[in-house]
Design an enzyme around this catalytic site. Structure first.
Site, PDB file in Angstrom:
ATOM      1  N   LYS A   1       3.794   0.857 -20.047  1.00 33.26           N
ATOM      2  CA  LYS A   1       2.550   1.352 -19.526  1.00 33.26           C
ATOM      3  C   LYS A   1       2.004   2.290 -20.599  1.00 33.26           C
ATOM      4  O   LYS A   1       0.486   2.317 -20.821  1.00 33.26           O
ATOM      5  CB  LYS A   1       3.135   2.563 -18.614  1.00 33.26           C
TER       6      LYS A   1
ATOM      7  N   ASP B   1      -3.302  12.284  -5.413  1.00 32.83           N
ATOM      8  CA  ASP B   1      -4.012  11.316  -4.441  1.00 32.83           C
ATOM      9  C   ASP B   1      -3.266  11.217  -3.325  1.00 32.83           C
ATOM     10  O   ASP B   1      -2.073  10.753  -3.252  1.00 32.83           O
ATOM     11  CB  ASP B   1      -3.894   9.916  -5.199  1.00 32.83           C
TER      12      ASP B   1
ATOM     13  N   TYR C   1      -5.006  -0.729 -19.193  1.00 26.77           N
ATOM     14  CA  TYR C   1      -4.441  -0.300 -18.107  1.00 26.77           C
ATOM     15  C   TYR C   1      -5.668   0.453 -17.095  1.00 26.77           C
ATOM     16  O   TYR C   1      -6.181   1.654 -17.526  1.00 26.77           O
ATOM     17  CB  TYR C   1      -3.748   0.929 -18.710  1.00 26.77           C
TER      18      TYR C   1
ATOM     19  N   ASP D   1      -1.058  11.906 -12.384  1.00 30.97           N
ATOM     20  CA  ASP D   1      -1.205  12.278 -11.082  1.00 30.97           C
ATOM     21  C   ASP D   1      -0.104  11.920 -10.206  1.00 30.97           C
ATOM     22  O   ASP D   1       0.893  11.115 -10.633  1.00 30.97           O
ATOM     23  CB  ASP D   1      -2.552  11.797 -10.351  1.00 30.97           C
TER      24      ASP D   1
ATOM     25  N   SER E   1       4.025   5.763  -9.718  1.00 30.51           N
ATOM     26  CA  SER E   1       4.976   5.982 -10.786  1.00 30.51           C
ATOM     27  C   SER E   1       5.743   7.262 -10.752  1.00 30.51           C
ATOM     28  O   SER E   1       6.940   7.326 -10.989  1.00 30.51           O
ATOM     29  CB  SER E   1       3.990   6.431 -12.031  1.00 30.51           C
TER      30      SER E   1
ATOM     31  N   ASP F   1       0.976  10.146  -6.496  1.00 28.92           N
ATOM     32  CA  ASP F   1       0.388   9.341  -5.641  1.00 28.92           C
ATOM     33  C   ASP F   1       1.354   9.906  -4.174  1.00 28.92           C
ATOM     34  O   ASP F   1       2.688   9.811  -4.401  1.00 28.92           O
ATOM     35  CB  ASP F   1       0.772   7.853  -5.813  1.00 28.92           C
TER      36      ASP F   1
END
Length: 598
Positions: free
Chosen positions: A227, A166, A236, A111, A100, A113
């Protein structure tokens, strides 16, 4: 370092064909569409779906610091391996984002990524998951550090100055990683293993999506909107068998291709219109699937028997093309199709001025939808152990859904709820997940017939017990509960529980010294309980008695994975209905008829 700001937001010129087919419509917005679009974007701002400039700056600073940390880590490893000073000076790794954040649709608190791309002599198993892990563990800025080396895509999860990260790692076939490294180039896949391909493809897929949509700005707004809808409606979550961020992005991107001149208010409506009619398992694809001399396996049900078992294929657009939604099961597909139908009807009402946009985003009241649930409680000795244990168990909950479907020939359907809960009155670290249970629609059964899933749950327990990093006090308890027995802590503050029937007894087991029910007490209390569950058919009135005891509980002197089974028997139901009305307007559980089904 690449972030969402570096990706173009300019609208691409509309072509006669985007993706694998021609558009369904080239129509642009009407005045009414423009008005609805203004209302939709106003609702999104009021719902705080956009982060503040301060939080954006914090994320960028965290990524800058993380980039500096991994650069020093690689230089340290290069020096330790005896390379000359010039090679140490040239040694480099870069941090790139995906998901995202790279797509530009992240919200407050989301978070980030990230992928660390390193040289060929720095490996994942030892250098990343041990040496870099230990460096991060010593830093005050880092908390909740959780390595997951055996995941489908190996990842290190942690918080850096409160921002969730992450972090993946990819070792490429370069001795030096240039700062302007082009990750979209297919040559990046030369001489790398499958986990590295999967790690690299997160970034490559995000870039391809933005190249394949007619208007990146409209795509982003629509995706952010859907979303939010998916989270409100409880669908989700990739790990529990629904859809995650990349899946929703691909579905939205395909709608943008089919309606290239549409604005977000139109695209949201068309999303539900198209996917309520989609004939799964026909795949959703943004571009043709490419073969390549590199030899990686691509999604192709004609050649790969395993691909034929996928229920909702959503294919990634970057080589090697894969099904991003292989976790979807028949039960979770049914739940999503139900929600698509509800969304479609609500959008119709919005277009007819019978409803406004907030109606589309009403919370789905999962604990009013079914009469029977499985409760999965996860317990550990401390918060760090719980974090690791919960991650393992949650990643296996999808298998419980599949096993129940398998052992009941698909007649008992499961709805895993993505949210986790905790009883704040307990002092021991724990969390709880729930699954709704109902029979398959339009299946005739004998009155009083029941499902016995004791063996299924035992098999699931045994699978979970194979956790390589198990520590003492890591426990899992699975029990069958009826709607009226759902614990109060799962409901929002101010919610008024439906009145209990006069013959329903509320049990409050005594707690042990840590504030949790001990295994002995669980076993003893549950054994004493006898419940009656309505078995609805064409004729009402007949009742069946069952004794849903907790699975996997045994005295402390017995192994935590005792082979002894407790009874979990689920009655079949034939008249069910899903209620999504406002909880505040509900005064009696008995008046709400029971669960629907589909």
């Amino acid at each position: 370092m690449v972030n969402s700001e570096s990706l173009s937001e300019s609208a691409a010129p509309v072509a006669t064909k985007y993706g694998v087919t021609k558009p369904l419509s080239l129509a642009g917005p009407t005045e009414a569409d423009l008005e609805r679009n203004v209302a939709l974007e106003k609702f999104m701002r009021e719902s705080e779906l956009y982060e503040s400039e301060v939080e954006t700056a914090r994320r960028e600073e965290v990524l800058r610091q993380l980039d500096e940390i991994v650069k020093q880590w690689v230089k340290q490893l290069t020096r330790q391996r005896g390379y000359k000073d010039q090679r140490v000076e040239d040694a480099n790794t870069i941090i790139v984002t995906f998901g995202s954040y790279r797509l530009g649709v992240h919200g407050p608190g989301a978070d980030v990524d990230t992928l660390c791309v390193g040289p060929s002599y720095v490996n994942r198993e030892e250098d990343f998951f041990i040496i870099l892990h230990d460096i991060l563990a010593e830093m005050e800025e880092v908390s909740e550090l959780q390595p997951v080396p055996d995941a489908h895509v190996p990842v290190m999860k942690f918080k850096f100055q409160g921002i969730s990260i992450d972090l993946l790692y990819a070792s490429i076939s370069h001795l030096v990683v240039p700062e302007d490294f082009e990750i979209s180039d297919r040559s990046v896949l030369y001489n790398v293993d499958e986990p590295t391909v999967r790690s690299l493809n997160g970034c490559r897929v995000a870039d391809q999506i933005l190249k394949l949509v007619p208007n990146a700005k409209h795509f982003r707004t629509t995706l952010r909107c859907l979303k939010f809808w998916a989270k409100r409606r409880g669908v989700y979550s990739n790990v529990t068998g629904f859809l995650g961020g990349v899946n929703w992005a691909l579905l939205v991107a395909r709608i943008c291709q089919l309606y290239p001149n549409a604005i977000p208010s139109m695209l949201v409506s068309r999303f539900f219109r198209v996917y309520t009619q989609w004939r799964w398992p026909n795949p959703v694809m943004l571009c043709p699937i490419e073969e390549d001399e590199l030899g990686f396996l691509v999604w192709d049900p004609r050649k790969n028997p395993k691909d034929r078992t996928h229920h909702m294929p959503i294919i990634t657009p970057a080589y090697p093309c894969m099904n991003s939604s292989y976790n979807v099961s028949p039960s979770t597909l049914r739940v999503m199709m139900d929600q698509f139908q509800i969304g479609y009807k609500t959008c119709e009402d919005v277009e007819l001025n019978k409803a406004r946009w907030p109606a589309l985003f009403e919370h789905y009241f999962f604990f009013e939808a079914y009469k029977n649930y499985l409760q999965v409680e996860i317990v550990a000795a401390n918060n760090n152990d719980l974090l690791a244990w919960k991650g393992w168990v949650e990643s296996r909950l999808r298998q419980l859904t599949l096993k129940i479907e398998r052992d009941t020939n698909g007649m008992l359907q499961c709805h895993p709820y993505p949210n986790e809960f905790a009883d704040t009155s307990k002092s021991c670290p724990h969390c709880v997940f729930f699954m709704g249970l109902q029979r398959q629609k339009d299946v005739k059964v004998q009155e009083g017939q029941q499902f016995d899933i004791r063996g299924t749950v035992d098999e699931f327990k045994q699978d979970v017990s194979m956790y390589s990093y198990w520590r003492p006090a890591m426990e899992i308890y699975v029990s069958h509960v009826r709607r009226k027995q759902i614990p109060a802590y799962v409901f929002p503050d101010g919610y008024k529980r439906p009145r209990q029937s006069r013959n329903t007894t509320q049990h409050t087991p005594e707690k042990d010294a840590k504030g949790c029910v001990s295994p002995e007490e669980r076993h003893s209390k549950r054994k004493q309980e006898t419940e009656t569950v309505d078995v609805q058919s064409d004729k009402l009135g007949k009742r069946a008695s069952i004794s849903p005891q907790i699975i996997g509980t045994a005295p402390a002197s017995v192994s935590r994975w005792s082979g002894k089974s407790s009874q979990i028997v689920i009655p079949e139901e034939s008249k069910l209905e899903i209620k999504t009305a406002d909880l505040q307007n509900r005064s009696s559980d008995d008046k709400s008829t029971g669960d629907t089904g589909e």
